[in-house]
Design an enzyme around this catalytic site. Structure first.
Site, PDB file in Angstrom:
ATOM      1  N   GLU A  70       0.878  -1.098   0.252  1.00  0.00           N
ATOM      2  CA  GLU A  70       0.040  -0.009  -0.086  1.00  0.00           C
ATOM      3  C   GLU A  70       0.669   1.220   0.017  1.00  0.00           C
ATOM      4  O   GLU A  70       1.799   1.473   0.863  1.00  0.00           O
ATOM      5  CB  GLU A  70      -0.935   0.011   1.152  1.00  0.00           C
ATOM      6  CG  GLU A  70      -1.841   1.199   1.609  1.00  0.00           C
ATOM      7  CD  GLU A  70      -2.494   1.624   0.118  1.00  0.00           C
ATOM      8  OE1 GLU A  70      -2.363   2.843  -0.486  1.00  0.00           O
ATOM      9  OE2 GLU A  70      -3.433   0.874  -0.258  1.00  0.00           O
ATOM     10  N   HIS A 100     -46.470  -1.613   6.703  1.00  0.00           N
ATOM     11  CA  HIS A 100     -47.239  -0.017   6.658  1.00  0.00           C
ATOM     12  C   HIS A 100     -46.745   0.652   8.100  1.00  0.00           C
ATOM     13  O   HIS A 100     -46.738   0.122   9.192  1.00  0.00           O
ATOM     14  CB  HIS A 100     -48.609  -0.175   6.560  1.00  0.00           C
ATOM     15  CG  HIS A 100     -49.400   1.074   6.872  1.00  0.00           C
ATOM     16  ND1 HIS A 100     -49.446   1.696   5.718  1.00  0.00           N
ATOM     17  CD2 HIS A 100     -50.146   1.695   7.596  1.00  0.00           C
ATOM     18  CE1 HIS A 100     -50.215   3.058   5.991  1.00  0.00           C
ATOM     19  NE2 HIS A 100     -50.370   2.713   7.339  1.00  0.00           N
ATOM     20  N   GLY A 123      -7.210   1.100   3.307  1.00  0.00           N
ATOM     21  CA  GLY A 123      -8.740   1.268   3.188  1.00  0.00           C
ATOM     22  C   GLY A 123      -9.223   1.652   1.605  1.00  0.00           C
ATOM     23  O   GLY A 123     -10.423   1.829   1.551  1.00  0.00           O
ATOM     24  N   GLY A 124      -8.431   2.369   0.994  1.00  0.00           N
ATOM     25  CA  GLY A 124      -8.206   2.688  -0.357  1.00  0.00           C
ATOM     26  C   GLY A 124      -9.595   4.051  -0.285  1.00  0.00           C
ATOM     27  O   GLY A 124      -9.572   4.689   0.562  1.00  0.00           O
ATOM     28  N   THR A 125     -10.036   4.234  -1.590  1.00  0.00           N
ATOM     29  CA  THR A 125     -10.835   5.298  -1.811  1.00  0.00           C
ATOM     30  C   THR A 125     -12.013   5.431  -1.038  1.00  0.00           C
ATOM     31  O   THR A 125     -12.298   6.553  -0.411  1.00  0.00           O
ATOM     32  CB  THR A 125     -11.004   5.527  -3.351  1.00  0.00           C
ATOM     33  OG1 THR A 125      -9.755   5.669  -4.080  1.00  0.00           O
ATOM     34  CG2 THR A 125     -11.980   6.587  -3.714  1.00  0.00           C
ATOM     35  N   CYS A 126     -12.840   4.450  -0.899  1.00  0.00           N
ATOM     36  CA  CYS A 126     -14.026   4.608  -0.174  1.00  0.00           C
ATOM     37  C   CYS A 126     -13.883   5.081   1.298  1.00  0.00           C
ATOM     38  O   CYS A 126     -14.628   5.953   1.633  1.00  0.00           O
ATOM     39  CB  CYS A 126     -14.450   3.304  -0.228  1.00  0.00           C
ATOM     40  SG  CYS A 126     -16.119   2.879   0.721  1.00  0.00           S
TER      41      CYS A 126
END
Length: 458
Positions: free
Chosen positions: A33, A439, A38-41
């Site tokens: 990395e 409902h 964790g990357g972009t998200c």
């Protein structure tokens, strides 16, 4: 040279779970990395932007209480520094969790740095070479930065999240998902916002009535739009403001703002990998070509997530992980072609989408049944005072299977899942039509909607 059972490049929503899955199966994994876990998200995408959307919603509520009988005294304002801190704290907690999990796993070796291929199954990182028979590329993408905007030093979806003071006038270049979400949130924060889009519709991939309805909602909140923009570009003025060229048929040929945000798409980070050294093929946009099992043209090398062009969402990236894990470790045969396109647009009210748009369905030549219901006719939406939008479902008249759905309205991002489940199970629409829904909810109108399906007249 150090050898591993598997190398994973990138810690996004496919790479991170795959690292733990392979390690859990006893494989020695090198986990590379270059920036943050964790990357972009997690770091610059879903998590931070939805945290901002939540803050913007609170601001919206403070200004819209009268019709509900709630008097809220004037004077509310956005503290962007605190909004940012809340976002940063959310991210940090998740990043630290991933970091600890990696440190505690004896089968995962974390390597901080940028990887590049030096051979078919060999990578160089920080001047050292490593190799493995299995390599998984999960390098994601970055904002596209056209040359004609660079001189204006524009913001992108990452740098705008680092602001601690509100822009006076935010000009956003590009409609669609990133532009619209930031446009609504910063308008609610208290900024003047103008969105400039080259097309005649703010979201060209959606049906025209969806795009028009979203535009109408945002315009009611004060967001301005300049569509059909041509000769676009931007420059800084002597007074520090930014001039964005528009040259539309109507209105001033430029928009002057204090800040400009570029939201004109993303490009894959594959250009950093020296893929030619491994003989890995890409398309003309830089996306790595993969087969239905996510394998590249080089046996044993796979591409997952945004860099493979098979989806640009967190959920498709995670599904890429599931495909690999199931096929590699459980003897499965899951495929990319098995999944149904689904996504959300998280403006308020949100859009939930699954399968085909109406315009796409028409092009199939099939006989169609279509149902549409305005949110203004749904009791739950009226009770909440959120009646913008509509729901639509498209059905194949012969097979009775649902081909696509659009739920634009309060709860639309959640309601769409019920339709998606039926589509995935390849069951007829009558399963939902004949079901009993709770409902009062928005979902309870799905059976009513499907009872009223009508043949589409060409």
């Amino acid at each position: 040279m150090k050898k591993f059972d598997a190398i994973i490049i990138g810690s996004g929503q496919a790479g991170t779970p795959l690292a733990f899955k392979l390690a859990g199966a006893g494989k020695k994994v090198a986990f590379i990395e270059k920036e943050h876990f964790g990357g972009t998200c997690l770091n610059t995408g879903c998590t931070p932007t939805k945290a901002y959307v939540a803050s913007a919603r609170r601001m919206f509520d403070t200004k819209n209480g009268e019709e509900f009988g709630i008097h809220i005294p004037a004077g509310s304002k956005t503290d962007l520094a605190k909004v940012k801190k809340r976002k940063d704290d959310l991210i940090q907690g998740s990043v630290e969790g991933i970091k600890k999990g990696i440190e505690d796993n004896e089968n995962i070796t974390h390597i901080a740095g940028t990887a590049s291929f030096v051979g078919e199954k060999t990578l160089a990182v920080n001047g050292k070479e490593i190799s493995a028979e299995e390599i998984y590329i999960n390098v994601g993408g970055r904002p596209r930065m056209p040359e004609e905007y660079k001189a204006a030093e524009p913001l992108d979806n990452q740098s705008i999240l680092e602001l601690t003071e509100l822009p006076e006038h935010l000009v956003i270049v590009g409609g669609s998902y990133i532009g619209l979400e930031f446009g609504q949130m910063f308008k609610r924060f208290g900024c003047e916002v103008t969105i400039v889009e080259k097309n005649s519709a703010i979201i060209s991939r959606e049906d025209e009535d969806i795009s028009a309805s979203i535009q109408k909602t945002l315009e009611k909140e004060g967001v301005k739009f300049r569509l059909n923009a041509t000769c676009m570009g931007a420059k800084k003025l002597d007074d520090g403001k930014i001039c964005v060229n528009v040259n539309c048929d109507q209105g001033e040929p430029q928009v002057i703002g204090t800040h400009v945000l570029l939201a004109v798409g993303r490009v894959p980070n594959t250009d950093l990998l020296n893929l030619e050294k491994a003989g890995i093929k890409t398309d003309d946009k830089g996306f790595i070509k993969v087969n239905d099992h996510l394998e590249t043209n080089v046996s044993g090398i796979y591409a997952l997530g945004d860099c493979n062009g098979e989806g640009a969402f967190t959920h498709t990236a995670y599904n890429d992980f599931e495909i690999i894990a199931n096929n590699k470790l459980d003897g499965g045969n899951r495929k990319v072609s098995d999944r149904i396109l689904t996504y959300g647009l998280f403006v308020d009210p949100p859009l939930g989408r699954a399968g085909m748009t109406l315009s796409q369905a028409k092009k199939t030549g099939k006989k169609l049944l279509v149902g549409k219901r305005e949110m203004s006719k749904i009791a739950r939406a009226k009770e909440k005072g959120e009646t913008d939008g509509f729901m639509r479902v498209i059905v194949d008249a012969e097979t009775k299977e649902i081909m696509g759905a659009s739920i634009l309205g309060v709860g639309g991002d959640e309601v769409i899942s019920g339709i998606l489940n039926i589509m995935t199970a390849k069951q007829p629409y009558t399963v939902i039509r004949d079901s009993v829904q709770i409902h009062p909810t928005v979902s309870e109108l799905l059976p009513t909607l499907l009872e009223g399906l009508k043949p589409l007249e060409n």
